[in-house]
Design an enzyme around this catalytic site. Structure first.
Site, mmCIF file in Angstrom:
data_model
loop_
_atom_site.group_PDB
_atom_site.id
_atom_site.type_symbol
_atom_site.label_atom_id
_atom_site.label_comp_id
_atom_site.label_asym_id
_atom_site.label_seq_id
_atom_site.Cartn_x
_atom_site.Cartn_y
_atom_site.Cartn_z
ATOM 1 N N ASP A 52 0.890 -1.107 0.038
ATOM 2 C CA ASP A 52 -0.125 0.052 -0.011
ATOM 3 C C ASP A 52 0.608 1.365 -0.017
ATOM 4 O O ASP A 52 1.813 1.230 0.817
ATOM 5 C CB ASP A 52 -0.924 -0.007 1.210
ATOM 6 C CG ASP A 52 -1.749 1.151 1.298
ATOM 7 O OD1 ASP A 52 -2.524 1.428 0.412
ATOM 8 O OD2 ASP A 52 -1.944 1.963 2.310
ATOM 9 N N GLU A 55 -1.601 -1.089 -6.247
ATOM 10 C CA GLU A 55 -2.502 -0.436 -6.773
ATOM 11 C C GLU A 55 -2.134 0.264 -7.919
ATOM 12 O O GLU A 55 -0.854 0.960 -7.720
ATOM 13 C CB GLU A 55 -3.282 0.868 -5.986
ATOM 14 C CG GLU A 55 -4.345 0.076 -4.642
ATOM 15 C CD GLU A 55 -4.671 0.779 -3.674
ATOM 16 O OE1 GLU A 55 -6.023 1.198 -3.589
ATOM 17 O OE2 GLU A 55 -3.979 1.718 -3.364
ATOM 18 N N ASP A 94 -3.001 1.595 6.989
ATOM 19 C CA ASP A 94 -2.074 1.443 5.604
ATOM 20 C C ASP A 94 -1.992 -0.162 5.832
ATOM 21 O O ASP A 94 -1.941 -0.741 4.563
ATOM 22 C CB ASP A 94 -0.926 2.093 5.601
ATOM 23 C CG ASP A 94 -0.907 3.372 5.442
ATOM 24 O OD1 ASP A 94 -1.796 3.962 4.827
ATOM 25 O OD2 ASP A 94 0.049 4.409 6.043
#
Length: 386
Positions: A188, A273, A353
């Site tokens: 992340d 991501e 996170d």
């Protein structure tokens, strides 16, 4: 066996005569590029409504200008030919709506040129490299290039601090077998630490090199602003600023190389991501923090290091609610940036996170399982049809 490409970058240490020739080559490459672009713009203005006609127009070659500008004969002709290729690629990207219309090159732009290997004109020889027109140039070769790697081209670059570097592109053959995916990690993005891992919530702990040098850099830039532009004192101060910025960039690159190497060694697949860093820096007003991390550079390093070993970098959709979702029960709730701990109604409490990294890993595993299933079904269907 498939063809693979790898670049090796080394410090170049030219003498005074070679420095003059390098400066001439940088200038001639820029000159030829701008001349060809000028002609293309004239053609574009005449028939810009007919794109098919524009696509059929042939580019002028650098040889066309050598009779009118004899100084072009002094430099490497392959460097000029590559300037033509670069302009052709810029035009192709423009017509395919992948880039803006090509722009003229300025002296303030990055100073570099590329030359190609032709009939053994580039050779490494005991601390030196033989280059077209330059002959033997001293090189600081900190690692060996394997004997079976063939040199394809070289790009010579001059930094703002006056240092020269050479990037040697090589070609080699290697059979890359897909790795069996056993160890997977989700990452992340973290504004202050680069990333947080899904495994035990480990952080990269990025030192924020730009932030560390910000006060010193601001001081040196203030001094530069008071100097008369173009004077000897201005040039001396400009060099100080350039060296400070270059040091920060090198520290960042070195850190990112080490972290990406560690991840690519320990895991068979890395999931993250697919973030729009430019949009994020503008929307959230975190420009300095986002650019200091070098997330895009880190992703690039990680991708090629994984691919070399037959491993995978998996990117999930940027709109996936990794931050909002509870990694324990799957419930979702709004999470403002100020809230750093995820507290779910089910009683689950975890660092924001770390929770997000676990969700990213699960979504990546789901995508991975789906792709494997599709491949398996495709293979079975093919078997049935035959």
């Amino acid at each position: 066996m498939t063809k693979q490409y790898k670049a090796f970058q080394f410090r170049l240490l030219p003498n005074k005569v070679q420095e003059v020739l390098l400066t001439k080559t940088f200038g001639c490459v820029r000159f030829v590029y701008n001349k060809m672009l000028e002609e293309r713009i004239e053609t574009y203005e005449k028939c810009k409504d007919d794109k098919e006609m524009l696509k059929k127009q042939k580019f002028p070659t650098p040889a066309k200008y050598k009779s009118d500008f004899p100084f072009l004969k002094e430099v490497d002709s392959l460097a000029l030919a590559n300037a033509q290729i670069n302009l052709q690629n810029a035009y192709k990207n423009f017509f395919e709506d992948r880039a803006e219309f090509p722009k003229f090159k300025s002296r303030k732009n990055k100073q570099s040129y590329t030359t190609n290997m032709v009939n053994g004109n580039i050779k490494l020889k005991a601390g030196h490299i033989k280059l077209p027109k330059l002959k033997l140039v001293k090189i600081k070769q900190h690692r060996e290039i394997p004997a079976d790697y063939k040199i394809k081209s070289c790009t010579i670059t001059k930094t703002k601090s006056g240092k020269y570097y050479i990037s040697i592109l090589t070609e080699y053959e290697k059979e890359i077998t897909p790795a069996i995916i056993q160890h997977v990690v989700g990452l992340d993005f973290s504004m202050d630490g680069l990333y947080v891992e899904s495994e035990q919530g480990k952080k990269a702990n990025y030192p924020r090199f730009y932030r560390q040098s910000l006060d010193k850099l601001a001081k040196e830039q203030r001094i530069l602003s008071r100097r008369k532009k173009g004077s000897l004192r201005w040039e001396k101060q400009r060099m100080k600023v350039a060296k400070l910025q270059e040091k920060t960039a090198n520290q960042r690159k070195n850190f990112l190389h080490h972290k990406s190497k560690k991840l690519s060694t320990n895991y068979d697949a890395v999931i993250m991501e697919d973030l729009d860093m430019k949009g994020m820096s503008q929307a959230l007003h975190f420009g300095k923090s986002v650019h200091d991390n070098g997330w895009g550079m880190f992703t690039g390093f990680l991708r090629y290091k994984l691919e070399e070993q037959g491993k995978q970098l998996i990117k999930i959709d940027k709109w996936f609610p990794s931050t909002k979702r509870c990694s324990h029960c799957g419930a979702e709730k709004e999470m403002p940036l100020s809230e750093r701990v995820y507290q779910c109604s089910c009683g689950f409490v975890l660092d924001r996170d770390h929770n997000s990294a676990i969700n990213i890993k699960r979504e990546g595993l789901r995508m991975l399982a789906k792709s494997i299933t599709i491949k398996t079904l495709g293979t079975r269907g093919l078997a049935r049809s035959t």
